[in-house]
Motif scaffolding. Sequence first.
Motif, short mmCIF file in Angstrom:
data_model
loop_
_atom_site.label_atom_id
_atom_site.label_comp_id
_atom_site.label_asym_id
_atom_site.label_seq_id
_atom_site.Cartn_x
_atom_site.Cartn_y
_atom_site.Cartn_z
N ASN A 195 0.78 -0.99 0.12
CA ASN A 195 0.00 -0.02 -0.19
C ASN A 195 0.94 1.35 0.13
OD1 ASN A 195 -2.72 -0.84 -0.06
ND2 ASN A 195 -2.29 -1.95 1.73
N LYS A 196 1.91 1.12 -0.77
CA LYS A 196 2.86 2.40 -0.75
C LYS A 196 2.99 2.83 -2.46
CE LYS A 196 5.38 1.37 3.28
NZ LYS A 196 6.73 0.68 3.76
N ILE A 197 3.29 3.95 -2.58
CA ILE A 197 3.70 4.52 -4.04
C ILE A 197 5.01 3.92 -4.08
CG2 ILE A 197 4.16 6.33 -5.65
CD1 ILE A 197 1.14 5.95 -4.68
N ASN A 198 5.44 3.50 -5.21
CA ASN A 198 6.94 3.05 -5.39
C ASN A 198 7.88 4.28 -5.93
OD1 ASN A 198 6.70 0.03 -5.31
ND2 ASN A 198 4.99 0.47 -6.55
N TYR A 199 9.10 4.36 -5.59
CA TYR A 199 10.13 5.15 -6.16
C TYR A 199 10.89 4.22 -7.04
CZ TYR A 199 14.05 8.50 -6.55
OH TYR A 199 15.03 9.11 -6.98
N PHE A 200 10.68 4.67 -8.40
CA PHE A 200 11.22 3.93 -9.64
C PHE A 200 12.30 4.60 -10.45
CE2 PHE A 200 11.25 1.51 -13.41
CZ PHE A 200 11.36 0.08 -13.06
N PRO A 201 13.46 4.00 -10.84
CA PRO A 201 13.55 2.61 -10.60
C PRO A 201 14.07 2.02 -9.10
CG PRO A 201 15.80 3.79 -11.45
CD PRO A 201 14.55 4.85 -11.38
N SER A 202 13.52 1.04 -8.89
CA SER A 202 13.53 0.55 -7.40
C SER A 202 14.95 -0.25 -7.24
CB SER A 202 12.34 -0.46 -7.29
OG SER A 202 12.47 -0.95 -5.73
N LYS A 203 15.64 -0.35 -6.15
CA LYS A 203 16.55 -1.06 -5.89
C LYS A 203 16.06 -2.54 -5.26
CE LYS A 203 19.60 2.73 -4.34
NZ LYS A 203 20.28 3.40 -3.19
N SER A 204 14.79 -2.81 -5.23
CA SER A 204 14.23 -4.00 -4.71
C SER A 204 13.09 -4.60 -5.90
CB SER A 204 13.58 -3.86 -3.23
OG SER A 204 14.65 -3.09 -2.51
N PRO A 205 13.45 -4.93 -7.02
CA PRO A 205 12.45 -5.26 -8.13
C PRO A 205 11.50 -6.27 -7.54
CG PRO A 205 14.51 -5.92 -8.55
CD PRO A 205 14.81 -5.25 -7.36
N TYR A 206 11.84 -7.33 -6.63
CA TYR A 206 10.93 -8.20 -6.19
C TYR A 206 10.24 -7.84 -4.95
CZ TYR A 206 13.73 -11.49 -9.07
OH TYR A 206 14.40 -11.82 -10.28
N GLU A 207 10.12 -6.28 -4.64
CA GLU A 207 9.39 -5.87 -3.61
C GLU A 207 8.58 -4.61 -3.81
OE1 GLU A 207 11.20 -6.91 0.55
OE2 GLU A 207 12.80 -6.11 -0.78
N LEU A 208 8.10 -4.73 -5.22
CA LEU A 208 7.25 -3.51 -5.62
C LEU A 208 5.98 -3.64 -4.81
CD1 LEU A 208 7.95 -3.45 -9.54
CD2 LEU A 208 9.06 -2.08 -7.49
N CYS A 209 5.31 -2.24 -4.53
CA CYS A 209 4.15 -2.26 -3.68
C CYS A 209 2.97 -2.02 -4.58
CB CYS A 209 4.45 -1.41 -2.65
SG CYS A 209 5.53 -1.53 -1.34
N ARG A 210 1.95 -2.69 -4.13
CA ARG A 210 0.58 -2.41 -4.99
C ARG A 210 -0.20 -1.86 -3.79
NH1 ARG A 210 -1.74 -7.37 -8.01
NH2 ARG A 210 -1.22 -8.59 -6.15
N ILE A 211 -1.12 -0.97 -4.53
CA ILE A 211 -2.05 -0.22 -3.51
C ILE A 211 -3.40 -0.92 -3.82
CG2 ILE A 211 -3.37 1.95 -3.22
CD1 ILE A 211 -0.89 3.33 -4.29
N ASP A 212 -4.08 -1.34 -2.52
CA ASP A 212 -5.24 -2.31 -2.37
C ASP A 212 -6.44 -1.52 -2.67
OD1 ASP A 212 -6.86 -4.10 -2.32
OD2 ASP A 212 -6.59 -4.77 -0.17
N ILE A 213 -7.09 -1.65 -3.62
CA ILE A 213 -8.35 -0.74 -4.09
C ILE A 213 -9.63 -1.57 -3.54
CG2 ILE A 213 -9.82 0.62 -5.57
CD1 ILE A 213 -7.03 1.71 -5.25
N LYS A 214 -10.17 -1.19 -2.44
CA LYS A 214 -11.41 -1.91 -1.96
C LYS A 214 -12.72 -1.56 -2.43
CE LYS A 214 -8.76 -2.91 2.29
NZ LYS A 214 -8.66 -4.48 1.98
N GLY A 215 -13.53 -2.61 -2.41
CA GLY A 215 -14.97 -2.21 -2.60
C GLY A 215 -15.77 -1.08 -1.93
N LYS A 216 -15.39 -0.80 -0.78
CA LYS A 216 -15.86 0.40 0.00
C LYS A 216 -15.17 1.65 -0.14
CE LYS A 216 -13.26 -0.92 4.08
NZ LYS A 216 -13.25 -1.32 5.48
N ASP A 217 -14.26 1.61 -1.07
CA ASP A 217 -13.65 2.95 -1.15
C ASP A 217 -14.56 3.97 -1.88
OD1 ASP A 217 -11.11 2.03 0.22
OD2 ASP A 217 -10.15 1.58 -1.59
#
Length: 263
Positions: free
Chosen positions: A224-246
């Motif tokens: 649930n974070k914005i990524n700084y790219f290019p990332s030093k951790s390509p196997y740990e990119l974050c996604r933001i969970d968009i929920k039905g109640k948002d």
Amino acid sequence: MKSGRNSTESMILYSILGAVLFIVIYFRLYLFFVPENRLTILMYHQIEKESHEDLTVSLENLEKQFRYLSENKYRPKFFSEINVPSRKSIIITFDDGYKNNGEYLPALLKKYNLKATVFIPTRYIEAGYKNYRMMTFEDIRNLDRNYFEIALHSHEHQNFRNVSADFIEKDLITNRQILDREHIPYSRVLAYPYGKYPKKDPEKKAVFSVLGKAGIDYAVRIGNKINYFPSKSPYELCRIDIKGKDSMFHFKLKLIFGRLKLF
């Protein structure tokens, strides 16, 4: 005397918490105002005409969100385009291959000139998942590649924290072999099942070694974070969970900050 000391300790604690919160907000605002280093990855699951649960977004709300992204000049990307510089880059992802993705997404993506990456757990497509309607391999093959990218979500959809590196290696081989057998092109990007992977070495290092051996370019968790790219951790990119109640207000805040526990 004791109450005075407690009061001082409380003030110090609040000051530390305030400083931490300031740093978190500052960094996320920094990424907002420096869009060339900003990569936002959204995570969805199901779409229905009406929704009353977190993992399902209503068709009406999804269209509002897509319209907002389009009108505010977000630049949709596939993971295969992730290294192409652009301002306000965004990747829209859907997990699991639900039938309703194939029913509702094509028209919406085309209408708002957006793109989506669908992460496929091949066992779900072969054998089904609970009582949900899943896409078939033919459905996946027929998705318009101008608007859809297919990527990996394991075969068995097991929590990677609970299984061995050997299991993960064999599981990813199966995931890819089935997609190859079904003549479905895919990007070498993995969405961790349940967003989970080992957080500490040596287990974490072992899993990342498996991903590297498999030629995986990127792997996404939740975070649930914005990524700084290019990332030093390509196997740990974050996604933001968009929920039905948002609400739209929450959606807009998530685009700026990811998810803060303030809302």
